[in-house]
Design a protein around this motif. Structure first.
Motif, PDB file in Angstrom:
ATOM      1  N   LYS B  36       0.817  -1.222   0.000  1.00  0.00           N
ATOM      2  CA  LYS B  36       0.000   0.000   0.000  1.00  0.00           C
ATOM      3  C   LYS B  36       0.850   1.271   0.000  1.00  0.00           C
ATOM      4  CE  LYS B  36      -1.156   0.515   4.988  1.00  0.00           C
ATOM      5  NZ  LYS B  36       0.079   1.077   5.443  1.00  0.00           N
ATOM      6  N   ASP B  37       2.052   1.205   0.596  1.00  0.00           N
ATOM      7  CA  ASP B  37       2.892   2.398   0.691  1.00  0.00           C
ATOM      8  C   ASP B  37       3.696   2.620  -0.595  1.00  0.00           C
ATOM      9  OD1 ASP B  37       1.889   2.636   3.210  1.00  0.00           O
ATOM     10  OD2 ASP B  37       3.752   2.182   4.254  1.00  0.00           O
ATOM     11  N   ARG B  38       4.298   3.810  -0.675  1.00  0.00           N
ATOM     12  CA  ARG B  38       5.131   4.136  -1.836  1.00  0.00           C
ATOM     13  C   ARG B  38       6.328   3.212  -1.943  1.00  0.00           C
ATOM     14  NH1 ARG B  38       3.095   8.787  -0.174  1.00  0.00           N
ATOM     15  NH2 ARG B  38       2.601  10.421  -1.669  1.00  0.00           N
ATOM     16  N   TYR B 120      -3.323  -0.197  -2.862  1.00  0.00           N
ATOM     17  CA  TYR B 120      -4.046  -0.393  -1.607  1.00  0.00           C
ATOM     18  C   TYR B 120      -5.219  -1.362  -1.811  1.00  0.00           C
ATOM     19  CZ  TYR B 120      -7.125   0.571   2.348  1.00  0.00           C
ATOM     20  OH  TYR B 120      -7.940   0.439   3.435  1.00  0.00           O
ATOM     21  N   GLU B 138      -6.984  -0.296  -5.038  1.00  0.00           N
ATOM     22  CA  GLU B 138      -6.890   1.078  -5.512  1.00  0.00           C
ATOM     23  C   GLU B 138      -5.479   1.306  -6.012  1.00  0.00           C
ATOM     24  OE1 GLU B 138      -9.740   3.551  -2.550  1.00  0.00           O
ATOM     25  OE2 GLU B 138      -7.674   4.289  -2.723  1.00  0.00           O
TER      26      GLU B 138
END
Lengths: 73, 391
Positions: B36-38, B120, B138
């Motif tokens: 989910k994170d960069r 995400y 997403e």
């Protein structure tokens, strides 16, 4: 739009500017009522029962009770 | 770029997720890992210590992601008495996880897994039999559906994937260790020693740690039980300890975190989905260590997922439970029993234990002996100690 107090219980609010997005509150939430993204957190209003377990488990006290009902987006 | 169907989708690219992705890919099935994170490996919500024995099963130690090499543990009682256990050999490391996690993800990619960050997962896909058949994700502002035969959820302490599949992974708030840590400069400590401080004033229902990170920097943090955090926040305890012990510390990073100090839930597998790492509560409930056990859990989950798909036998994934318990689960159950006793000790009891440990000659000071002293009044638990430390 405002999330209003249910059954005259205290409401719960996350202070987004102070939140570190660590996920403690999500792990203890029995209702799956908190959504956590990379740097965004929301209480899923219809699921929250105001049980306050998230408030107690927050390491940095950014989840608070709020008697007035809190703004939701 | 991302296809719309894979054999295995791994949610979360921490150590458990990357190892799961790698072991599944090694079985020759198609694997997608979503983070989910960069970045993979950042932010680091971890004290970063790991034992060498488990680590080397998964990756060759490399100085690029090792900040300190550990040969000693120091235990500090509430009255300041310090007892040191010298292992006389490399016991473990303090990692640089922003590089370490990245390397594990690269290993998974090298073995054929596809990795995508900023993706995400917000829901699961199900078929008419309520078997999980993929994820909703997403990604770059779009909502996509990606199908899979098996979803491996390695989505951390904040895991929701299991709940969507009907698995009860909620952690009792008293068992959630609420943590706060700083990585600080000007912390002059021995670079070969992990420091553990105990006591009601220092870190009630948990411990305060100082783990060296090289060149006078260290991870300085603590965990307090949820029951204690309810009364007073982890952050306030950390600030007090830091000001008392290292008033000259400069804070380079600061971070909050939660460690689910429980045993694995009864069910962490459902049709089409397997949980691993913190998501499956595969943390050592006494130490709070989760990197090593997460990688063990991830490796079993990944391999079994691959086997299930190759043999077209989806019931095979339920074998994961037994294998986990043999590898780590039973051990964690013993540590969980110790936890209940140890985190209940008064300051006086901690003082006495450390005095006794310190009075022993150097070669007799071992972790096993420490547990024997600490649990001397609990004969039933001494059996568990004996079984854990058969050497």
């Amino acid at each position: 739009m405002f999330r209003m107090a249910k059954n005259n219980k205290l409401m719960i609010e996350i202070l987004p500017n102070k939140c570190d997005f660590c996920g403690c509150c999500v792990g203890v939430c029995p209702e799956d009522a908190i959504e956590l993204k990379e740097a965004e957190i929301n209480i899923i209003d219809p699921r929250c029962t105001n049980c306050a377990k998230c408030v107690w488990s927050c390491p940095i006290e950014v989840i608070k009770f709020n008697k007035e009902g809190v703004p939701v987006k | 770029m991302m296809k719309n169907e894979y054999d295995v989708i791994v949610v979360g690219a921490g150590p458990a997720g990357s190892v799961a992705a790698q072991y599944a890919a090694r079985e020759g099935v198609s694997v997608l890992m979503l983070e989910k994170d960069r970045d993979v490996g950042y932010p680091v919500r971890c004290a970063e210590a790991i034992n060498r024995r488990t680590l080397i099963q998964f990756i060759e130690p490399d100085e690029r992601w090792i900040n300190a090499t550990i040969t000693k543990f120091a235990f500090i009682a509430p009255n300041g008495i310090e007892a040191v256990i010298d292992f006389k050999s490399i016991q473990g490391y303090v990692l640089e996880r922003r590089i370490f996690d990245y390397e594990l993800a690269k290993q998974a990619a090298a073995d054929g897994a596809e990795v995508v960050t900023r993706a995400y997962v917000y829901d699961l896909l199900f078929d008419e039999n309520e078997t999980v058949t993929g994820v909703k994700v997403e990604y770059r502002g779009e909502q996509l559906e990606i199908k899979s035969k098996i979803v491996i959820a390695a989505d951390g302490v904040e895991s929701r994937v299991g709940k969507w599949a009907g698995l009860d992974t909620t952690v009792d708030f008293r068992d959630m260790e609420a943590c706060f840590q700083v990585t600080a400069a000007n912390v002059p400590v021995a670079q070969d020693t992990l420091y553990f401080y105990f006591g009601k004033k220092v870190s009630p229902g948990g411990y305060f740690w100082v783990f060296p990170k090289g060149e006078n920097t260290a991870n300085v943090g603590l965990g307090v039980s949820g029951a204690e955090c309810k009364k007073r926040s982890s952050l306030s305890y950390l600030t007090e300890n830091l000001n008392r012990l290292y008033p000259n510390a400069s804070i380079l990073t600061q971070i909050a975190g939660g460690v689910p100090c429980v045993t694995t839930p009864d069910k962490f597998i459902a049709d089409g989905v397997m949980l691993t790492g913190d998501a499956a509560r595969q943390v050592n409930p006494l130490s709070g260590g989760g990197i090593a056990s997460g990688m063990v859990g991830g490796s079993i989950a990944g391999r079994i997922a691959g086997e299930a798909i190759k043999n077209n036998n989806m019931q095979h994934i339920y074998k994961y439970k037994e294998e986990w318990h043999q590898a780590r689960g039973h051990m964690h159950e013993r540590f969980d029993k110790f936890k209940d006793v140890i985190y209940d000790f008064t300051d006086e009891e901690f003082n006495k234990i450390m005095e006794k440990l310190r009075a022993l000659p150097d070669e007799k000071r071992t972790i096993r002996k420490l547990f024997m002293i600490a649990l001397a009044n609990k004969p039933s638990l001494l059996v568990d100690v004996a079984k854990l430390f058969i050497v």
